[in-house]
Design a protein around this motif. Structure first.
Motif, PDB file in Angstrom:
ATOM      1  N   VAL A   1       5.283  -5.225   3.940  1.00 33.88           N
ATOM      2  CA  VAL A   1       5.274  -5.587   5.328  1.00 33.88           C
ATOM      3  C   VAL A   1       6.760  -5.130   5.929  1.00 33.88           C
ATOM      4  CG1 VAL A   1       5.639  -7.379   7.459  1.00 33.88           C
ATOM      5  CG2 VAL A   1       4.077  -7.769   5.155  1.00 33.88           C
ATOM      6  N   GLY A   2       6.720  -4.364   6.969  1.00 33.56           N
ATOM      7  CA  GLY A   2       8.002  -3.762   7.556  1.00 33.56           C
ATOM      8  C   GLY A   2       8.960  -4.898   8.043  1.00 33.56           C
ATOM      9  N   ASP A   3       9.748  -4.337   8.664  1.00 34.20           N
ATOM     10  CA  ASP A   3      10.977  -5.333   9.382  1.00 34.20           C
ATOM     11  C   ASP A   3      10.259  -5.808  10.741  1.00 34.20           C
ATOM     12  OD1 ASP A   3      12.865  -4.943   7.540  1.00 34.20           O
ATOM     13  OD2 ASP A   3      13.883  -3.181   8.650  1.00 34.20           O
ATOM     14  N   PRO A   4      10.542  -7.001  11.153  1.00 42.51           N
ATOM     15  CA  PRO A   4      10.060  -7.705  12.631  1.00 42.51           C
ATOM     16  C   PRO A   4      10.346  -6.308  13.653  1.00 42.51           C
ATOM     17  CG  PRO A   4      11.340  -9.397  11.185  1.00 42.51           C
ATOM     18  CD  PRO A   4      11.692  -8.186  10.537  1.00 42.51           C
ATOM     19  N   ARG A   5       9.541  -6.371  14.418  1.00 42.20           N
ATOM     20  CA  ARG A   5       9.596  -5.281  15.605  1.00 42.20           C
ATOM     21  C   ARG A   5       9.994  -6.250  16.699  1.00 42.20           C
ATOM     22  NH1 ARG A   5       3.987  -3.147  15.576  1.00 42.20           N
ATOM     23  NH2 ARG A   5       3.403  -5.149  14.988  1.00 42.20           N
TER      24      ARG A   5
ATOM     25  N   GLU B   1      10.292 -11.620  18.642  1.00 42.77           N
ATOM     26  CA  GLU B   1      10.002 -10.593  17.863  1.00 42.77           C
ATOM     27  C   GLU B   1       8.504 -10.737  17.296  1.00 42.77           C
ATOM     28  OE1 GLU B   1      14.113  -9.424  15.554  1.00 42.77           O
ATOM     29  OE2 GLU B   1      12.996 -10.980  14.634  1.00 42.77           O
ATOM     30  N   ARG B   2       8.119  -9.463  17.008  1.00 37.90           N
ATOM     31  CA  ARG B   2       6.710  -9.373  16.591  1.00 37.90           C
ATOM     32  C   ARG B   2       6.889  -9.145  15.044  1.00 37.90           C
ATOM     33  NH1 ARG B   2       4.581  -4.256  18.868  1.00 37.90           N
ATOM     34  NH2 ARG B   2       6.761  -3.778  19.092  1.00 37.90           N
ATOM     35  N   LYS B   3       5.638  -9.395  14.281  1.00 38.58           N
ATOM     36  CA  LYS B   3       5.523  -9.135  12.760  1.00 38.58           C
ATOM     37  C   LYS B   3       5.789  -7.676  12.670  1.00 38.58           C
ATOM     38  CE  LYS B   3       1.798 -12.635  12.435  1.00 38.58           C
ATOM     39  NZ  LYS B   3       0.413 -12.628  12.323  1.00 38.58           N
ATOM     40  N   GLY B   4       6.185  -7.661  11.287  1.00 42.41           N
ATOM     41  CA  GLY B   4       6.642  -6.040  11.039  1.00 42.41           C
ATOM     42  C   GLY B   4       5.162  -5.532  10.539  1.00 42.41           C
ATOM     43  N   ARG B   5       5.058  -4.163  10.712  1.00 43.37           N
ATOM     44  CA  ARG B   5       3.742  -3.300  10.470  1.00 43.37           C
ATOM     45  C   ARG B   5       3.285  -3.814   8.827  1.00 43.37           C
ATOM     46  NH1 ARG B   5       2.298  -0.555  14.419  1.00 43.37           N
ATOM     47  NH2 ARG B   5       4.166   0.407  15.733  1.00 43.37           N
ATOM     48  N   PHE B   6       2.047  -4.161   8.710  1.00 42.40           N
ATOM     49  CA  PHE B   6       1.416  -4.437   7.473  1.00 42.40           C
ATOM     50  C   PHE B   6       0.922  -3.064   6.798  1.00 42.40           C
ATOM     51  CE2 PHE B   6      -1.955  -5.490   4.585  1.00 42.40           C
ATOM     52  CZ  PHE B   6      -1.698  -6.286   3.870  1.00 42.40           C
ATOM     53  N   ASP B   7       1.259  -2.719   5.599  1.00 42.07           N
ATOM     54  CA  ASP B   7       0.980  -1.458   4.950  1.00 42.07           C
ATOM     55  C   ASP B   7      -0.150  -1.834   4.061  1.00 42.07           C
ATOM     56  OD1 ASP B   7       0.791   0.833   3.529  1.00 42.07           O
ATOM     57  OD2 ASP B   7       2.893   1.086   3.310  1.00 42.07           O
ATOM     58  N   ARG B   8      -1.106  -1.630   4.624  1.00 38.25           N
ATOM     59  CA  ARG B   8      -2.544  -1.791   3.873  1.00 38.25           C
ATOM     60  C   ARG B   8      -2.665  -0.763   2.648  1.00 38.25           C
ATOM     61  NH1 ARG B   8      -8.708  -2.981   5.757  1.00 38.25           N
ATOM     62  NH2 ARG B   8      -9.752  -2.586   4.019  1.00 38.25           N
ATOM     63  N   GLU B   9      -2.360   0.344   2.956  1.00 42.91           N
ATOM     64  CA  GLU B   9      -2.424   1.366   1.584  1.00 42.91           C
ATOM     65  C   GLU B   9      -1.484   0.779   0.499  1.00 42.91           C
ATOM     66  OE1 GLU B   9      -1.782   6.275   0.902  1.00 42.91           O
ATOM     67  OE2 GLU B   9      -1.709   5.454   2.913  1.00 42.91           O
ATOM     68  N   ARG B  10      -0.293   0.434   0.848  1.00 46.07           N
ATOM     69  CA  ARG B  10       0.514   0.147  -0.306  1.00 46.07           C
ATOM     70  C   ARG B  10       0.028  -1.339  -1.070  1.00 46.07           C
ATOM     71  NH1 ARG B  10       3.503   1.059  -4.641  1.00 46.07           N
ATOM     72  NH2 ARG B  10       4.975  -0.446  -4.920  1.00 46.07           N
TER      73      ARG B  10
ATOM     74  N   GLU C   1      -3.212  -2.177  -0.986  1.00 44.03           N
ATOM     75  CA  GLU C   1      -4.319  -1.817  -2.172  1.00 44.03           C
ATOM     76  C   GLU C   1      -3.853  -1.149  -3.300  1.00 44.03           C
ATOM     77  OE1 GLU C   1      -6.849   0.504   0.527  1.00 44.03           O
ATOM     78  OE2 GLU C   1      -7.656  -1.295   1.154  1.00 44.03           O
ATOM     79  N   GLU C   2      -2.644  -0.327  -3.163  1.00 44.87           N
ATOM     80  CA  GLU C   2      -2.009   0.273  -4.605  1.00 44.87           C
ATOM     81  C   GLU C   2      -1.664  -0.686  -5.250  1.00 44.87           C
ATOM     82  OE1 GLU C   2       0.907   2.955  -3.121  1.00 44.87           O
ATOM     83  OE2 GLU C   2      -0.469   4.469  -2.457  1.00 44.87           O
ATOM     84  N   LEU C   3      -1.094  -1.881  -4.760  1.00 42.56           N
ATOM     85  CA  LEU C   3      -0.535  -2.900  -5.656  1.00 42.56           C
ATOM     86  C   LEU C   3      -1.505  -3.781  -6.203  1.00 42.56           C
ATOM     87  CD1 LEU C   3       2.592  -3.920  -3.443  1.00 42.56           C
ATOM     88  CD2 LEU C   3       2.606  -2.652  -5.777  1.00 42.56           C
ATOM     89  N   GLY C   4      -2.616  -3.807  -5.923  1.00 41.55           N
ATOM     90  CA  GLY C   4      -3.867  -4.437  -6.292  1.00 41.55           C
ATOM     91  C   GLY C   4      -4.359  -5.750  -5.474  1.00 41.55           C
ATOM     92  N   VAL C   5      -3.628  -5.653  -4.294  1.00 42.28           N
ATOM     93  CA  VAL C   5      -4.022  -6.876  -3.545  1.00 42.28           C
ATOM     94  C   VAL C   5      -5.492  -6.712  -3.105  1.00 42.28           C
ATOM     95  CG1 VAL C   5      -3.310  -8.415  -1.506  1.00 42.28           C
ATOM     96  CG2 VAL C   5      -1.737  -7.220  -2.910  1.00 42.28           C
ATOM     97  N   PRO C   6      -6.191  -7.609  -3.100  1.00 45.85           N
ATOM     98  CA  PRO C   6      -7.702  -7.477  -2.778  1.00 45.85           C
ATOM     99  C   PRO C   6      -7.724  -7.588  -1.515  1.00 45.85           C
ATOM    100  CG  PRO C   6      -7.597  -9.778  -3.613  1.00 45.85           C
ATOM    101  CD  PRO C   6      -6.205  -9.035  -3.907  1.00 45.85           C
ATOM    102  N   VAL C   7      -8.770  -6.815  -0.479  1.00 43.83           N
ATOM    103  CA  VAL C   7      -8.871  -6.831   0.885  1.00 43.83           C
ATOM    104  C   VAL C   7      -9.562  -8.334   1.134  1.00 43.83           C
ATOM    105  CG1 VAL C   7     -10.197  -6.111   2.750  1.00 43.83           C
ATOM    106  CG2 VAL C   7      -9.495  -4.687   1.032  1.00 43.83           C
TER     107      VAL C   7
END
Length: 311
Positions: free
Chosen positions: A196-200, A152-161, A163-169
């Motif tokens: 992070v989405g479900d594993p793919r 299985e691959r990692k789930g997709r990372f939602d960068r926009e979300r 940043e909205e939550l305040g996580v620094p790049v």
């Protein structure tokens, strides 16, 4: 990440002008494998530009049209100054015959050759992100099929979300993508599931070698992107298929339906069809669900790039 099949030999037991005996080349990123080594395989590797950088050979069974190319290939690799070892997986009970064939001229290549026997359900090769499994087939000799199954691959990372939550790049993105929680400067804890989405699923490929239809082909991989199945005969010779422990194109299509395969490649076509695969395609497409192009009869030299399930 590349996962590409090159069909080197698609004929049945008797080669034709247009089709060589059985062999399939598989490239996954930097890894290269051969499945079966029909007569003249080393020339097919040159002709279709795959190169000779083969890491491992997987033999489905010890009939001549699947192994007679082995001595020539080993000699060619030796002439190319290969130094690293070559591993050859064969069905249990056939190592002695394969070894005798490989070294029939009583000469040894200048690199180590390991011939090891495998059983159905063995993981015969394991890499960081995938494995190759053997599974039971039903031919008139000791035989196995092989399946490459990715993790299985990692789930997709939602960068926009994020940043909205305040996580620094920066490094915290990677930590979250690895499914580790992170703490922000204000003490807020961000959980991976928030960004992070479900594993793919990864990709999978199933190759049967010569066989009657079997349940093991259905069970070895869930919804493979490509099923390469014995289709020696069309249904006009269904009785002959039973007698010789092969499959018809219709039976291959039925197996493809049962395992949820996305695409079906019909191979090992008997020379008695004179290079005309229309009967095979017609009956398989009548059974296999989906658009007609999901079923194909590859020609020698055809490449097939295996996509990710969600592409």
């Amino acid at each position: 990440m590349t996962l590409r099949v090159t069909f080197l030999g698609t004929s049945g037991a008797v080669p034709t002008v247009g089709r060589n005996p059985s062999s399939v080349f598989l490239a996954r990123e930097g890894d290269s494998f051969l499945f079966d080594v029909g007569e003249g395989t080393q020339r097919q590797l040159m002709r279709y530009g795959t190169g000779f950088d083969v890491d491992h050979i997987f033999v489905t069974h010890a009939h001549g049209d699947h192994v007679l190319g082995l001595p020539g290939l080993l000699q060619t690799l030796d002439f190319n100054d290969r130094e690293r070892s070559l591993s050859i997986s064969v069905p249990r009970g056939t190592a002695r015959r394969i070894r005798s064939l490989a070294f029939a001229l009583e000469t040894r290549p200048g690199f180590p050759v390991e011939i090891r026997e495998v059983d159905p359900d063995d993981v015969v090769y394991r890499a960081d992100e995938y494995e190759i499994r053997a599974f039971a087939t039903d031919h008139d000799t000791r035989s196995v099929g092989y399946a490459l199954v990715e993790d299985e691959r990692k789930g997709r990372f939602d960068r926009e979300r994020a940043e909205e939550l305040g996580v620094p790049v920066g490094p915290k993105f990677s930590q979250l993508h690895e499914r580790n929680p992170v703490e922000l400067d204000d003490g807020t804890v961000i959980e991976p599931d928030e960004v992070v989405g479900d594993p793919r699923p990864g990709r999978s490929l199933v190759l049967t070698g010569d066989t009657r239809p079997t349940a093991a082909t259905v069970d070895v991989a869930d919804e493979p992107e490509l099923l390469i199945h014995d289709a020696t005969f069309a249904s006009d010779r269904a009785e002959r298929a039973v007698e010789t422990a092969h499959s018809t194109a219709r039976q291959a299509a039925e197996i493809a339906n049962r395992c949820g395969a996305k695409r079906l490649a019909l191979v090992h076509l008997s020379s008695r069809y004179g290079g005309d695969p229309s009967a095979h395609l017609e009956e398989a497409r009548a059974v296999f669900d989906g658009p007609d192009e999901r079923v194909f009869v590859p020609n020698d030299g055809d490449d097939f790039e295996i996509p990710y399930p969600d592409d």
